[in-house]
Design a protein around this motif. Structure first.
Motif, mmCIF file in Angstrom:
data_model
loop_
_atom_site.group_PDB
_atom_site.id
_atom_site.type_symbol
_atom_site.label_atom_id
_atom_site.label_comp_id
_atom_site.label_asym_id
_atom_site.label_seq_id
_atom_site.Cartn_x
_atom_site.Cartn_y
_atom_site.Cartn_z
ATOM 1 N N ALA A 112 -2.294 6.960 2.918
ATOM 2 C CA ALA A 112 -2.797 7.009 1.549
ATOM 3 C C ALA A 112 -3.466 8.344 1.250
ATOM 4 C CB ALA A 112 -3.778 5.865 1.307
ATOM 5 N N ILE A 113 -4.076 8.939 2.264
ATOM 6 C CA ILE A 113 -4.731 10.232 2.091
ATOM 7 C C ILE A 113 -3.736 11.371 2.241
ATOM 8 C CG2 ILE A 113 -6.485 11.783 3.039
ATOM 9 C CD1 ILE A 113 -7.960 9.249 4.030
ATOM 10 N N GLU A 114 -2.852 11.225 3.207
ATOM 11 C CA GLU A 114 -1.933 12.313 3.563
ATOM 12 C C GLU A 114 -0.773 12.484 2.597
ATOM 13 O OE1 GLU A 114 2.091 12.788 5.173
ATOM 14 O OE2 GLU A 114 1.058 11.077 6.073
ATOM 15 N N LEU A 115 -0.211 11.371 2.097
ATOM 16 C CA LEU A 115 1.032 11.474 1.326
ATOM 17 C C LEU A 115 0.908 12.334 0.070
ATOM 18 C CD1 LEU A 115 4.000 10.628 1.192
ATOM 19 C CD2 LEU A 115 3.286 8.641 -0.167
ATOM 20 N N PRO A 116 -0.142 12.196 -0.746
ATOM 21 C CA PRO A 116 -0.240 13.076 -1.919
ATOM 22 C C PRO A 116 -0.270 14.555 -1.546
ATOM 23 C CG PRO A 116 -1.721 11.215 -2.161
ATOM 24 C CD PRO A 116 -1.213 11.172 -0.749
ATOM 25 N N VAL A 117 -0.955 14.870 -0.434
ATOM 26 C CA VAL A 117 -1.019 16.262 0.017
ATOM 27 C C VAL A 117 0.360 16.725 0.475
ATOM 28 C CG1 VAL A 117 -2.032 17.837 1.712
ATOM 29 C CG2 VAL A 117 -3.431 16.028 0.687
ATOM 30 N N THR A 123 0.822 -1.203 0.000
ATOM 31 C CA THR A 123 0.000 0.000 0.000
ATOM 32 C C THR A 123 0.858 1.255 0.000
ATOM 33 O OG1 THR A 123 -1.647 -1.219 1.278
ATOM 34 C CG2 THR A 123 -1.897 1.174 1.166
ATOM 35 N N VAL A 124 2.017 1.189 0.643
ATOM 36 C CA VAL A 124 2.940 2.325 0.644
ATOM 37 C C VAL A 124 3.384 2.636 -0.779
ATOM 38 C CG1 VAL A 124 5.222 3.115 1.360
ATOM 39 C CG2 VAL A 124 3.731 1.942 2.993
ATOM 40 N N HIS A 125 3.722 1.601 -1.538
ATOM 41 C CA HIS A 125 4.194 1.815 -2.902
ATOM 42 C C HIS A 125 3.103 2.433 -3.766
ATOM 43 C CE1 HIS A 125 7.487 -0.397 -1.410
ATOM 44 N NE2 HIS A 125 6.932 -1.596 -1.489
ATOM 45 N N GLN A 126 1.862 2.019 -3.569
ATOM 46 C CA GLN A 126 0.753 2.604 -4.324
ATOM 47 C C GLN A 126 0.543 4.057 -3.940
ATOM 48 O OE1 GLN A 126 -1.008 1.302 -6.936
ATOM 49 N NE2 GLN A 126 -1.714 3.428 -7.047
ATOM 50 N N ALA A 127 0.685 4.362 -2.652
ATOM 51 C CA ALA A 127 0.546 5.745 -2.200
ATOM 52 C C ALA A 127 1.633 6.623 -2.804
ATOM 53 C CB ALA A 127 0.608 5.805 -0.672
ATOM 54 N N VAL A 128 2.833 6.090 -2.909
ATOM 55 C CA VAL A 128 3.937 6.826 -3.527
ATOM 56 C C VAL A 128 3.638 7.120 -4.988
ATOM 57 C CG1 VAL A 128 6.334 6.605 -4.319
ATOM 58 C CG2 VAL A 128 5.748 6.069 -1.959
ATOM 59 N N GLN A 129 3.152 6.121 -5.717
ATOM 60 C CA GLN A 129 2.845 6.301 -7.126
ATOM 61 C C GLN A 129 1.783 7.385 -7.323
ATOM 62 O OE1 GLN A 129 4.568 4.774 -9.476
ATOM 63 N NE2 GLN A 129 3.474 5.780 -11.149
ATOM 64 N N THR A 130 0.735 7.333 -6.536
ATOM 65 C CA THR A 130 -0.330 8.340 -6.629
ATOM 66 C C THR A 130 0.202 9.730 -6.308
ATOM 67 O OG1 THR A 130 -2.011 6.718 -6.008
ATOM 68 C CG2 THR A 130 -2.579 9.041 -5.730
ATOM 69 N N ALA A 131 1.019 9.824 -5.257
ATOM 70 C CA ALA A 131 1.572 11.107 -4.843
ATOM 71 C C ALA A 131 2.448 11.711 -5.933
ATOM 72 C CB ALA A 131 2.369 10.942 -3.554
ATOM 73 N N LEU A 132 3.285 10.885 -6.556
ATOM 74 C CA LEU A 132 4.195 11.394 -7.580
ATOM 75 C C LEU A 132 3.461 11.746 -8.873
ATOM 76 C CD1 LEU A 132 7.349 9.135 -7.097
ATOM 77 C CD2 LEU A 132 7.027 11.519 -6.412
ATOM 78 N N GLU A 133 2.421 11.007 -9.204
ATOM 79 C CA GLU A 133 1.632 11.354 -10.386
ATOM 80 C C GLU A 133 1.000 12.732 -10.219
ATOM 81 O OE1 GLU A 133 -1.169 8.260 -11.121
ATOM 82 O OE2 GLU A 133 0.363 6.791 -11.729
ATOM 83 N N ARG A 134 0.464 12.999 -9.038
ATOM 84 C CA ARG A 134 -0.124 14.316 -8.782
ATOM 85 C C ARG A 134 0.952 15.396 -8.744
ATOM 86 N NH1 ARG A 134 -4.744 12.952 -4.163
ATOM 87 N NH2 ARG A 134 -5.862 11.394 -5.401
#
Length: 291
Positions: A119-124, A47-58
């Motif tokens: 998952a919510i916090e990392l993109p922000v 789940t961490v890796h998915q959160a990283v991917q989402t954060a970097l895409e944004r």
């Protein structure tokens, strides 16, 4: 190179090598939680890796769009930043109060909610850190109206830790940076031609291989830092207050990395990349021998 570096500039290179060649974030997080986190980071979930991917895409979309308008550097600022010999030992230390406040606040929420909160916090958090990194880049004379310079802000998430290498004396920072150069150049040519919405769609649909490749390269290194952050937040009794402190350490780490990265790039523009990178390698090897 037509002249010698000043003593302040040489000291800056020494400080840069000392910080960029060490896994500095681990020490910061250990100081916050009072426990070693290095051995636990390998157990961070997918789940961490998915959160990283989402954060970097944004963050990629942000770098392509709003950084251009919010942090464009004028020609006069660039000329002023290129004054040879100017003492810039304090440059890049002033980070926006609101950036810090929002990052710390988001960390409080992440610390209270655990993995779902990440998952919510990392993109922000990543988007806010990118804006802080961009302000540091601008202070060192980067032209943020140039797509390549904006993507350099994104690459900051790749630096500041060890890189596996057959040569233990080789620079982690320069190895990573050189490995990203061509990809950044190709990705910048794509970013220059499309809108932010088009860019987001291209990343989502996988129709921009160079952008996807850049994201993958940055994610491979950023994953390590985020895993360490997640493990620190997952230690029992971590709550909102400690989560905020962890995010403060996280922000401080990448602000420092940005300061050294863009400071080195500034010196390269003045004295030449070969000369500055040669001096940096010498300093990195000296530090490795001293260990």
């Amino acid at each position: 190179m037509t002249r010698e570096l000043t003593s302040q500039e040489r000291q800056f290179l020494t400080e840069a090598a000392r910080y960029l060649e060490r896994p500095s974030l681990l020490a910061k997080l250990a100081n916050v939680v009072g426990k070693p986190v290095e051995l636990l980071a390998q157990f961070a979930p997918d789940t961490v890796h998915q959160a990283v991917q989402t954060a970097l895409e944004r963050a990629m979309t942000l770098a392509a769009a709003t950084l251009r308008s919010d942090a464009a550097t004028t020609d006069a600022q660039v000329i002023e930043a290129e004054v040879v010999g100017e003492d810039f030992s304090k440059w890049g230390r002033r980070t926006g109060f609101l950036h810090s406040l929002f990052v710390i606040t988001s960390g409080a929420g992440g610390g209270a909610l655990g993995l779902p909160g990440l998952a919510i916090e990392l993109p922000v958090t990543t988007a806010l850190m990118l804006r802080s990194i961009a302000s540091i880049a601008r202070e060192f004379g980067e032209r943020l109206d140039d797509p390549a310079a904006r993507l350099e802000c994104l690459t900051v998430f790749s630096y500041g830790g060890p890189t596996p290498s057959d040569d233990a004396m080789e620079s982690s920072y320069l190895t990573t940076r050189i490995g990203l150069q061509e990809t950044v150049s190709h990705a910048a040519s794509v970013v220059a031609k499309v809108s932010a919405d088009e860019l987001a769609a291209m990343i989502r649909n996988g129709t921009a291989p160079r952008l996807v490749q850049l994201l993958a390269k940055v994610a491979s290194r950023f994953n390590i830092a985020v895993s360490e952050k997640f493990v620190a937040q997952s230690i029992p009794l971590i709550g909102a207050v400690t989560g905020a402190a962890i995010n403060a350490a996280f922000l401080d780490h990448f602000n420092r990395v940005a300061r050294y990265h863009f400071g080195i790039r500034r010196l390269e523009r003045i004295y030449g990349a070969d000369a500055i990178q040669g001096m940096y390698r010498t300093e990195a090897r000296r530090l490795a021998v001293a260990e």
